[in-house]
Design a protein around this motif. Structure first.
Motif, PDB file in Angstrom:
ATOM      1  N   GLY A 137       0.811  -1.213   0.000  1.00 51.79           N
ATOM      2  CA  GLY A 137       0.000   0.000   0.000  1.00 51.79           C
ATOM      3  C   GLY A 137       0.841   1.258   0.000  1.00 51.79           C
ATOM      4  N   LEU A 138       1.888   1.269   0.807  1.00 53.61           N
ATOM      5  CA  LEU A 138       2.780   2.435   0.817  1.00 53.61           C
ATOM      6  C   LEU A 138       3.473   2.595  -0.531  1.00 53.61           C
ATOM      7  N   GLY A 139       3.808   1.466  -1.149  1.00 56.97           N
ATOM      8  CA  GLY A 139       4.436   1.538  -2.467  1.00 56.97           C
ATOM      9  C   GLY A 139       3.500   2.096  -3.521  1.00 56.97           C
ATOM     10  N   ILE A 140       2.222   1.682  -3.463  1.00 58.18           N
ATOM     11  CA  ILE A 140       1.243   2.212  -4.417  1.00 58.18           C
ATOM     12  C   ILE A 140       1.067   3.716  -4.217  1.00 58.18           C
ATOM     13  N   ALA A 141       0.991   4.131  -2.953  1.00 56.53           N
ATOM     14  CA  ALA A 141       0.886   5.566  -2.680  1.00 56.53           C
ATOM     15  C   ALA A 141       2.138   6.306  -3.154  1.00 56.53           C
ATOM     16  N   ALA A 142       3.318   5.683  -2.953  1.00 56.09           N
ATOM     17  CA  ALA A 142       4.557   6.302  -3.420  1.00 56.09           C
ATOM     18  C   ALA A 142       4.556   6.446  -4.938  1.00 56.09           C
ATOM     19  N   MET A 143       4.046   5.417  -5.639  1.00 58.13           N
ATOM     20  CA  MET A 143       3.941   5.505  -7.087  1.00 58.13           C
ATOM     21  C   MET A 143       3.059   6.682  -7.494  1.00 58.13           C
ATOM     22  N   HIS A 144       1.924   6.833  -6.797  1.00 62.90           N
ATOM     23  CA  HIS A 144       0.992   7.915  -7.128  1.00 62.90           C
ATOM     24  C   HIS A 144       1.651   9.281  -6.958  1.00 62.90           C
ATOM     25  N   TYR A 145       2.253   9.505  -5.822  1.00 61.58           N
ATOM     26  CA  TYR A 145       2.802  10.836  -5.547  1.00 61.58           C
ATOM     27  C   TYR A 145       4.120  11.062  -6.278  1.00 61.58           C
ATOM     28  N   LEU A 146       4.812   9.973  -6.631  1.00 54.83           N
ATOM     29  CA  LEU A 146       5.979  10.135  -7.494  1.00 54.83           C
ATOM     30  C   LEU A 146       5.538  10.544  -8.896  1.00 54.83           C
ATOM     31  N   GLY A 147       4.422   9.953  -9.359  1.00 55.20           N
ATOM     32  CA  GLY A 147       3.871  10.389 -10.640  1.00 55.20           C
ATOM     33  C   GLY A 147       3.425  11.828 -10.606  1.00 55.20           C
ATOM     34  N   MET A 148       2.877  12.272  -9.468  1.00 58.30           N
ATOM     35  CA  MET A 148       2.499  13.683  -9.336  1.00 58.30           C
ATOM     36  C   MET A 148       3.729  14.578  -9.338  1.00 58.30           C
ATOM     37  N   ALA A 149       4.836  14.098  -8.744  1.00 62.27           N
ATOM     38  CA  ALA A 149       6.067  14.888  -8.735  1.00 62.27           C
ATOM     39  C   ALA A 149       6.650  15.044 -10.126  1.00 62.27           C
ATOM     40  N   ALA A 150       6.258  14.155 -11.048  1.00 62.95           N
ATOM     41  CA  ALA A 150       6.762  14.264 -12.422  1.00 62.95           C
ATOM     42  C   ALA A 150       6.098  15.395 -13.191  1.00 62.95           C
ATOM     43  N   ILE A 151       5.038  15.989 -12.634  1.00 63.25           N
ATOM     44  CA  ILE A 151       4.321  17.056 -13.323  1.00 63.25           C
ATOM     45  C   ILE A 151       5.059  18.383 -13.131  1.00 63.25           C
ATOM     46  N   HIS A 152       5.301  19.067 -14.218  1.00 63.17           N
ATOM     47  CA  HIS A 152       5.865  20.419 -14.191  1.00 63.17           C
ATOM     48  C   HIS A 152       4.824  21.396 -14.721  1.00 63.17           C
ATOM     49  N   LEU A 153       4.630  22.464 -13.997  1.00 64.22           N
ATOM     50  CA  LEU A 153       3.707  23.509 -14.442  1.00 64.22           C
ATOM     51  C   LEU A 153       4.172  24.843 -13.868  1.00 64.22           C
ATOM     52  N   ASN A 154       3.522  25.896 -14.295  1.00 61.11           N
ATOM     53  CA  ASN A 154       3.884  27.235 -13.838  1.00 61.11           C
ATOM     54  C   ASN A 154       3.162  27.527 -12.519  1.00 61.11           C
ATOM     55  N   GLY A 155       3.569  26.786 -11.491  1.00 62.30           N
ATOM     56  CA  GLY A 155       2.930  26.920 -10.199  1.00 62.30           C
ATOM     57  C   GLY A 155       3.437  25.862  -9.243  1.00 62.30           C
ATOM     58  N   ASP A 156       2.797  25.758  -8.110  1.00 65.10           N
ATOM     59  CA  ASP A 156       3.182  24.798  -7.076  1.00 65.10           C
ATOM     60  C   ASP A 156       1.958  24.009  -6.626  1.00 65.10           C
ATOM     61  N   PHE A 157       2.210  22.727  -6.337  1.00 61.29           N
ATOM     62  CA  PHE A 157       1.164  21.881  -5.786  1.00 61.29           C
ATOM     63  C   PHE A 157       1.090  22.053  -4.272  1.00 61.29           C
ATOM     64  N   ASP A 158      -0.119  22.088  -3.748  1.00 60.68           N
ATOM     65  CA  ASP A 158      -0.349  22.018  -2.307  1.00 60.68           C
ATOM     66  C   ASP A 158      -1.246  20.809  -2.043  1.00 60.68           C
ATOM     67  N   TYR A 159      -0.978  20.129  -0.921  1.00 59.85           N
ATOM     68  CA  TYR A 159      -1.721  18.917  -0.590  1.00 59.85           C
ATOM     69  C   TYR A 159      -2.371  19.061   0.781  1.00 59.85           C
ATOM     70  N   ASP A 160      -3.601  18.615   0.885  1.00 61.51           N
ATOM     71  CA  ASP A 160      -4.296  18.556   2.164  1.00 61.51           C
ATOM     72  C   ASP A 160      -3.796  17.328   2.911  1.00 61.51           C
ATOM     73  N   PRO A 161      -3.126  17.505   4.059  1.00 59.61           N
ATOM     74  CA  PRO A 161      -2.532  16.352   4.751  1.00 59.61           C
ATOM     75  C   PRO A 161      -3.555  15.286   5.148  1.00 59.61           C
ATOM     76  N   LEU A 162      -4.739  15.691   5.585  1.00 59.18           N
ATOM     77  CA  LEU A 162      -5.736  14.708   6.004  1.00 59.18           C
ATOM     78  C   LEU A 162      -6.205  13.856   4.827  1.00 59.18           C
ATOM     79  N   VAL A 163      -6.418  14.482   3.684  1.00 52.64           N
ATOM     80  CA  VAL A 163      -6.872  13.730   2.515  1.00 52.64           C
ATOM     81  C   VAL A 163      -5.750  12.839   1.984  1.00 52.64           C
ATOM     82  N   VAL A 164      -4.529  13.323   2.050  1.00 51.47           N
ATOM     83  CA  VAL A 164      -3.385  12.484   1.654  1.00 51.47           C
ATOM     84  C   VAL A 164      -3.305  11.249   2.544  1.00 51.47           C
ATOM     85  N   THR A 165      -3.458  11.450   3.848  1.00 58.17           N
ATOM     86  CA  THR A 165      -3.436  10.313   4.775  1.00 58.17           C
ATOM     87  C   THR A 165      -4.548   9.325   4.457  1.00 58.17           C
ATOM     88  N   LEU A 166      -5.725   9.841   4.152  1.00 58.66           N
ATOM     89  CA  LEU A 166      -6.841   8.974   3.796  1.00 58.66           C
ATOM     90  C   LEU A 166      -6.530   8.169   2.535  1.00 58.66           C
TER      91      LEU A 166
END
Length: 297
Positions: free
Chosen positions: A120-149
């Motif tokens: 499960g941690l690996g699947i979550a790592a895959m997801h957020y690693l894929g999100m880290a691959a995104i480049h845009l003219n801005g910054d991502f912010d994450y809601d910690p509670l929803v990330v934990t969920l």
């Protein structure tokens, strides 16, 4: 300023396609693991590896098909190719750890708990690693509670998938389990995406490198999709996996006796064999002894 995030740019097309790919990868993975239960001596490591690669590829493909529908209206999106490929490697490796752990150590509560957490941690790592691959003219912010969920959903989904892989052997039951897996994995993805907000920089904030979603994701998705199709062909034409539901739990099919071969006599104790030979010999001599006495008279 806050960007306008849209995860359904193409409507229901991308979430439905993503869900189907997650189900396909899960179904193939479950069938491969069941194959090791039917015949534990025949290439067990190979079938477990094929199952892990199928599940991992299905999850990764689901994620990036869904990401094709992701956009931020105020800025273009680019993808880093190396991080995108790395996320695929992470998905397959961590699923492999869980699959091999359960495949060789069984489905005890402790084993499932450890393997489920790691996967499960690996699947979550895959997801957020894929999100880290995104480049845009801005910054991502994450809601910690929803990330934990989302991480908890990934752990529960991984644990349930591993339990189903070593417990459910019937074809229809495995198909139902793969559909539930697809719901869980897709739910984890869209829960994680619900945690995302984007702070967009000014229009003159500079340029960034990377490939567009269509130029990178569509060609890159072709490889895992072809792999899943080939894995499906291997699973469909394996002799032990095309049996009826009634034969799943009995292991390998029993060897049929050749009707043209002579039947082997049942095994007898040495004493019984000696007595049978003596009785046979007396029975064979009795007619000749009787006939000679009659001739003497």
């Amino acid at each position: 300023m806050e960007g306008t995030v849209d995860g359904f740019r193409y409507g229901a097309v991308t979430p439905v396609a993503a869900y189907l790919m997650a189900c396909l990868g899960g179904a193939l993975g479950l069938r491969c693991i069941v194959r090791t239960l039917l015949d534990t001596q025949a290439r067990k490591a190979g079938w477990l590896a094929l199952g892990a690669a199928s599940i991992g590829s299905g999850i990764w493909t689901m994620h990036f098909i869904a990401m094709i529908g992701f956009q931020v209206e105020e800025t273009r999106i680019r993808y880093d190719a190396s991080l995108t490929v790395l996320s695929l490697v992470v998905a397959i490796l961590v699923v492999g750890i869980g699959v091999f752990t359960v495949g060789y150590r069984g489905a005890s509560s402790a084993t499932l708990a450890v393997a489920g957490v790691i996967t499960g941690l690996g699947i979550a790592a895959m997801h957020y690693l894929g999100m880290a691959a995104i480049h845009l003219n801005g910054d991502f912010d994450y809601d910690p509670l929803v990330v934990t969920l989302s991480v908890l959903i990934a752990i529960v989904a991984a644990t349930a998938a591993l339990w189903a892989a070593v417990t459910i052997q019937g074809f229809l039951m495995s198909l139902g389990a793969s559909l539930i897996m697809g719901v869980a994995v897709s739910g984890m993805h869209y829960t994680g995406m619900a945690a995302v907000s984007v702070h967009v920089h000014d229009a003159g904030g500079g340029t960034w490198a990377g490939d567009s979603p269509t130029s990178l994701l569509l060609p890159m998705l072709l490889g895992p999709v072809i792999f899943l199709v080939v894995a499906g062909v291997v699973v469909m034409f394996d002799p032990l996996l095309v049996l009826g539901d009634g034969d799943w739990s009995r292991g390998a099919p029993p060897r049929r006796a050749d009707s043209t071969a002579p039947a082997e006599p049942p095994a007898r104790e040495p004493g019984a064999l000696f007595e049978a030979a003596s009785v046979s010999a007396r029975g064979a001599q009795e007619p000749r002894w009787t006939s000679s006495r009659e001739r003497g008279r």
